[in-house]
Design a protein around this motif. Structure first.
Motif, mmCIF file in Angstrom:
data_model
loop_
_atom_site.group_PDB
_atom_site.id
_atom_site.type_symbol
_atom_site.label_atom_id
_atom_site.label_comp_id
_atom_site.label_asym_id
_atom_site.label_seq_id
_atom_site.Cartn_x
_atom_site.Cartn_y
_atom_site.Cartn_z
ATOM 1 N N ALA A 28 41.370 41.460 34.982
ATOM 2 C CA ALA A 28 41.861 40.285 35.707
ATOM 3 C C ALA A 28 40.729 39.627 36.490
ATOM 4 O O ALA A 28 40.637 38.390 36.541
ATOM 5 N N LEU A 29 39.853 40.444 37.090
ATOM 6 C CA LEU A 29 38.716 39.889 37.831
ATOM 7 C C LEU A 29 37.782 39.114 36.904
ATOM 8 O O LEU A 29 37.320 38.024 37.252
ATOM 9 N N VAL A 30 37.510 39.691 35.725
ATOM 10 C CA VAL A 30 36.635 39.000 34.770
ATOM 11 C C VAL A 30 37.279 37.706 34.296
ATOM 12 O O VAL A 30 36.614 36.660 34.192
ATOM 13 N N LEU A 31 38.599 37.741 34.013
ATOM 14 C CA LEU A 31 39.306 36.545 33.551
ATOM 15 C C LEU A 31 39.264 35.441 34.598
ATOM 16 O O LEU A 31 38.907 34.285 34.296
ATOM 17 N N VAL A 32 39.614 35.785 35.826
ATOM 18 C CA VAL A 32 39.588 34.792 36.900
ATOM 19 C C VAL A 32 38.173 34.275 37.115
ATOM 20 O O VAL A 32 37.948 33.072 37.303
ATOM 21 N N GLY A 33 37.209 35.179 37.069
ATOM 22 C CA GLY A 33 35.824 34.777 37.264
ATOM 23 C C GLY A 33 35.339 33.824 36.190
ATOM 24 O O GLY A 33 34.664 32.834 36.498
ATOM 25 N N VAL A 34 35.673 34.096 34.936
ATOM 26 C CA VAL A 34 35.248 33.218 33.844
ATOM 27 C C VAL A 34 35.873 31.834 33.988
ATOM 28 O O VAL A 34 35.205 30.801 33.798
ATOM 29 N N LEU A 35 37.164 31.792 34.329
ATOM 30 C CA LEU A 35 37.838 30.503 34.510
ATOM 31 C C LEU A 35 37.200 29.701 35.640
ATOM 32 O O LEU A 35 36.967 28.493 35.506
ATOM 33 N N MET A 36 36.912 30.377 36.750
ATOM 34 C CA MET A 36 36.287 29.688 37.873
ATOM 35 C C MET A 36 34.865 29.246 37.523
ATOM 36 O O MET A 36 34.443 28.148 37.872
ATOM 37 N N PHE A 37 34.141 30.114 36.829
ATOM 38 C CA PHE A 37 32.746 29.818 36.513
ATOM 39 C C PHE A 37 32.628 28.650 35.533
ATOM 40 O O PHE A 37 31.730 27.812 35.645
ATOM 41 N N ARG A 38 33.551 28.572 34.575
ATOM 42 C CA ARG A 38 33.449 27.544 33.534
ATOM 43 C C ARG A 38 34.188 26.253 33.887
ATOM 44 O O ARG A 38 33.780 25.175 33.449
#
Length: 229
Positions: A113-123
């Motif tokens: 979940a952290l990676v998913l949220v991070g990728v969405l925020m980063f991109r």
């Protein structure tokens, strides 16, 4: 051959832990670095606030040396006395210790979940701070995944006698332990990654307590210190 593959897996997990730590540090530094330096500058009038500011800075940046770097910059400008500066460094060490303790809990289930949220925020995020926080979330998720893999590898390690002999021989010389941990801490530019690795090894009884003490000492000695600190 199994020992070779186990060593490669172990090295890969350590590399992933280091990468995740650096991503968290970079993201948090870019998102809050200026604000944290301003907070430190306002807190250096007394040892109590300086201690709390140092602890908070190290917890956010996951690096006590980063708090030392900011303090050294303020000292170079003549804006901090010796006692508050020492209080900052004490707080920074305690803050880094608290982060290690929190990350050592079994919370690997939230890493995807952290990676998913991070990728969405980063991109997707247009806000610069949200973009940097996305990087930090990705790094935190990678750190938790790496720690989970390390614990699994340590369980398999019990069934690999040759690997046990190899690591056991390494851990019998305290000076070697100090140098190894110092090298990892220096390469990762963070004591957090090195101490987390030591905690994982110790949790699975891979290294005895005296070896763990030597490794933690090396991790702290290997932390990159700011010039002029």
């Amino acid at each position: 051959m199994p020992t070779t593959f186990t060593l490669i897996d172990l090295a890969g997990s350590i590399a992933l832990l280091v990468l995740g730590t650096q991503m968290v540090q970079t993201g948090m530094q870019r998102a809050f670095g200026v604000a944290l330096q301003s907070l430190l500058a306002r807190s250096l009038h007394d040892r109590g606030p300086a201690f709390i500011a140092g602890m908070g800075s190290a917890a956010v940046l996951q690096n006590g040396a980063a708090a030392g770097l900011m303090t050294a910059g303020l000292a170079a400008e003549g804006r901090v006395d010796l006692v508050p500066a020492l209080a900052v460094m004490l707080g920074a060490n305690i803050g880094a210790t608290l982060i290690v303790q929190e990350l050592s809990f079994d919370v690997a289930a939230v890493s995807p979940a952290l990676v998913l949220v991070g990728v969405l925020m980063f991109r997707k995020a247009s806000n610069t701070r949200a973009h940097d926080l996305g990087r930090a979330f990705i790094g935190l998720g990678l750190m938790l995944i790496a720690l989970h893999e390390l614990l699994d590898l340590m369980t398999e390690y019990e069934d690999a006698p040759s690997l046990r002999v190899l690591l056991g021989a390494t851990s019998t010389v305290p000076l070697v332990d100090v140098l190894l941990a110092a090298s990892l801490s220096w390469a990762a530019d963070s004591t957090v990654a090195a101490v987390l690795l030591v905690a994982s090894l110790c949790a699975k009884n891979v290294v005895p307590p005296d070896t763990a003490f030597a490794l933690v000492l090396g991790a702290n000695l290997g932390a990159r210190q700011p010039l002029g600190a």
